[in-house]
Design a protein around this motif. Structure first.
Motif, PDB file in Angstrom:
ATOM      1  N   SER A 152     -40.364   5.402  41.129  1.00  0.00           N
ATOM      2  CA  SER A 152     -39.318   5.023  40.180  1.00  0.00           C
ATOM      3  C   SER A 152     -38.992   6.215  39.291  1.00  0.00           C
ATOM      4  O   SER A 152     -39.718   7.225  39.258  1.00  0.00           O
ATOM      5  CB  SER A 152     -39.793   3.851  39.319  1.00  0.00           C
ATOM      6  N   GLY A 153     -37.895   6.091  38.553  1.00  0.00           N
ATOM      7  CA  GLY A 153     -37.543   7.164  37.629  1.00  0.00           C
ATOM      8  C   GLY A 153     -38.628   7.438  36.607  1.00  0.00           C
ATOM      9  O   GLY A 153     -38.955   8.590  36.313  1.00  0.00           O
ATOM     10  N   GLY A 154     -39.210   6.376  36.078  1.00  0.00           N
ATOM     11  CA  GLY A 154     -40.280   6.537  35.106  1.00  0.00           C
ATOM     12  C   GLY A 154     -41.499   7.219  35.695  1.00  0.00           C
ATOM     13  O   GLY A 154     -42.125   8.062  35.056  1.00  0.00           O
ATOM     14  N   GLN A 155     -41.827   6.864  36.938  1.00  0.00           N
ATOM     15  CA  GLN A 155     -42.966   7.502  37.595  1.00  0.00           C
ATOM     16  C   GLN A 155     -42.699   8.981  37.860  1.00  0.00           C
ATOM     17  O   GLN A 155     -43.582   9.827  37.701  1.00  0.00           O
ATOM     18  CB  GLN A 155     -43.281   6.767  38.899  1.00  0.00           C
ATOM     19  N   GLN A 156     -41.457   9.302  38.237  1.00  0.00           N
ATOM     20  CA  GLN A 156     -41.108  10.705  38.450  1.00  0.00           C
ATOM     21  C   GLN A 156     -41.230  11.504  37.153  1.00  0.00           C
ATOM     22  O   GLN A 156     -41.694  12.651  37.154  1.00  0.00           O
ATOM     23  CB  GLN A 156     -39.686  10.823  38.993  1.00  0.00           C
ATOM     24  N   GLN A 157     -40.843  10.884  36.035  1.00  0.00           N
ATOM     25  CA  GLN A 157     -40.972  11.585  34.758  1.00  0.00           C
ATOM     26  C   GLN A 157     -42.444  11.817  34.411  1.00  0.00           C
ATOM     27  O   GLN A 157     -42.805  12.856  33.864  1.00  0.00           O
ATOM     28  CB  GLN A 157     -40.285  10.776  33.646  1.00  0.00           C
ATOM     29  N   ARG A 158     -43.271  10.866  34.752  1.00  0.00           N
ATOM     30  CA  ARG A 158     -44.696  11.046  34.483  1.00  0.00           C
ATOM     31  C   ARG A 158     -45.290  12.159  35.346  1.00  0.00           C
ATOM     32  O   ARG A 158     -46.179  12.894  34.911  1.00  0.00           O
ATOM     33  CB  ARG A 158     -45.443   9.720  34.689  1.00  0.00           C
ATOM     34  N   LEU A 181     -38.714   6.398  30.467  1.00  0.00           N
ATOM     35  CA  LEU A 181     -39.881   5.531  30.535  1.00  0.00           C
ATOM     36  C   LEU A 181     -39.666   4.270  29.704  1.00  0.00           C
ATOM     37  O   LEU A 181     -38.948   4.288  28.705  1.00  0.00           O
ATOM     38  CB  LEU A 181     -41.117   6.271  30.008  1.00  0.00           C
ATOM     39  N   ASP A 182     -40.304   3.185  30.111  1.00  0.00           N
ATOM     40  CA  ASP A 182     -40.280   1.997  29.271  1.00  0.00           C
ATOM     41  C   ASP A 182     -41.138   2.274  28.030  1.00  0.00           C
ATOM     42  O   ASP A 182     -41.855   3.276  27.957  1.00  0.00           O
ATOM     43  CB  ASP A 182     -40.783   0.764  30.031  1.00  0.00           C
ATOM     44  N   GLU A 188     -47.711   5.723  25.941  1.00  0.00           N
ATOM     45  CA  GLU A 188     -48.905   6.291  26.567  1.00  0.00           C
ATOM     46  C   GLU A 188     -48.759   7.795  26.758  1.00  0.00           C
ATOM     47  O   GLU A 188     -49.685   8.568  26.479  1.00  0.00           O
ATOM     48  CB  GLU A 188     -49.161   5.614  27.919  1.00  0.00           C
ATOM     49  N   VAL A 189     -47.576   8.236  27.213  1.00  0.00           N
ATOM     50  CA  VAL A 189     -47.348   9.666  27.423  1.00  0.00           C
ATOM     51  C   VAL A 189     -47.361  10.406  26.093  1.00  0.00           C
ATOM     52  O   VAL A 189     -47.979  11.468  25.957  1.00  0.00           O
ATOM     53  CB  VAL A 189     -46.019   9.894  28.172  1.00  0.00           C
ATOM     54  N   LEU A 190     -46.700   9.851  25.081  1.00  0.00           N
ATOM     55  CA  LEU A 190     -46.669  10.503  23.768  1.00  0.00           C
ATOM     56  C   LEU A 190     -48.069  10.581  23.162  1.00  0.00           C
ATOM     57  O   LEU A 190     -48.426  11.587  22.538  1.00  0.00           O
ATOM     58  CB  LEU A 190     -45.718   9.755  22.834  1.00  0.00           C
TER      59      LEU A 190
END
Length: 262
Positions: A152-158, A181-182, A188-190
């Motif tokens: 997903s887009g969010g997974q790619q950003q991670r 990301l949601d 979590e990333v921040l």
């Protein structure tokens, strides 16, 4: 009692009287007006401002992705402005990490291969313990064998976040790193970015429009019309929003004055 200014060894990146001008004549746009700023090593700095304020331009100049019209940029003790193409490539590979909204992942590589790509290019072996920490924190353990089209887009950003962090560069420049990301994954990333600063001494410079994201930083720098107009230490979401409202009001008043409105 005066507070000592950061010494040269405490500064990870800095701009000295930086101007960035696009075009010429009537089409000329001045994106940065003599900006000078020091970004402290081992700190998390957010750059904010209205659309067109120059925040992304400043980040691109600091990272060596764009040239300056006038002034100087340094990463550590390396003078970026004036470097040739080969030296810039070496700088970006060895000293700088990037996280952008456009993930810039290679479609033929798995998530793990994309994460490890900067180390592979540099001929460096990964620290597997740190790699595991990064992967687990951004929640990619069960996606390492997947290619970008399977994520997903969010997974790619991670994946892009993990790729920047795994090499432990001197500075990571992040442009809206949680934009796709949601809210839970973004938090979590921040949190991981912040802990990488506090626990491991990483230096992060993040462009964002999100007051909540900026509240994870140690310092927020505010730009308007290509100039640094304010800053905030130990920010909260509420304090950031208040400063942004002031900038919006000031920009509206300046626009009204410029158009002759009363």
């Amino acid at each position: 009692m005066t507070t000592a200014l950061p010494t040269a060894v405490d500064v990870a990146a800095r701009a000295v009287d930086v101007w960035k001008v696009y075009g010429s004549g009537e089409a000329q746009v001045v994106a940065l007006h003599g900006v000078s700023v020091e970004l402290e090593r081992g700190r998390f700095t957010a750059i904010m401002g209205p659309s067109g304020s120059g925040k992304s331009t400043l980040m691109h100049c600091l990272a060596g992705l764009d040239t300056v019209t006038r002034g100087e940029v340094f990463v550590g003790d390396t003078r970026v402005s004036g470097l040739g193409d080969r030296a810039l490539t070496d700088l970006r590979r060895d000293k700088v990490g990037f996280i952008f909204q456009q993930f810039n992942l290679l479609p033929t590589l798995t998530a793990e291969e994309n994460i490890l790509l900067p180390l592979s290019i540099a001929g460096r072996k990964p620290d597997r313990q740190w790699f595991d920490t990064v992967v687990d924190t951004v929640g990619l353990r069960d996606r390492l064998r997947h290619r970008p089209t399977q994520l997903s887009g969010g997974q790619q950003q991670r994946v892009a976040c993990a790729r920047a962090l795994v090499a432990r560069p001197e500075v990571i420049f992040a442009d809206e790193p949680t934009g796709n990301l949601d809210s839970r994954s973004g938090a979590e990333v921040l949190s991981f970015l912040r802990s990488s600063v506090r626990e491991y001494g990483q230096t992060i410079v993040m462009v964002t429009h999100d007051a909540g994201a900026a509240s994870y930083a140690d310092r927020v720098i505010f730009l308007a019309d290509g100039r640094i107009v304010d800053e905030l230490r130990e920010p909260t979401s509420e304090a950031v929003l208040e400063r942004l409202k002031r900038l919006d009001v000031t920009s509206a008043e300046a626009a009204a004055a410029g158009s002759g409105a009363v």
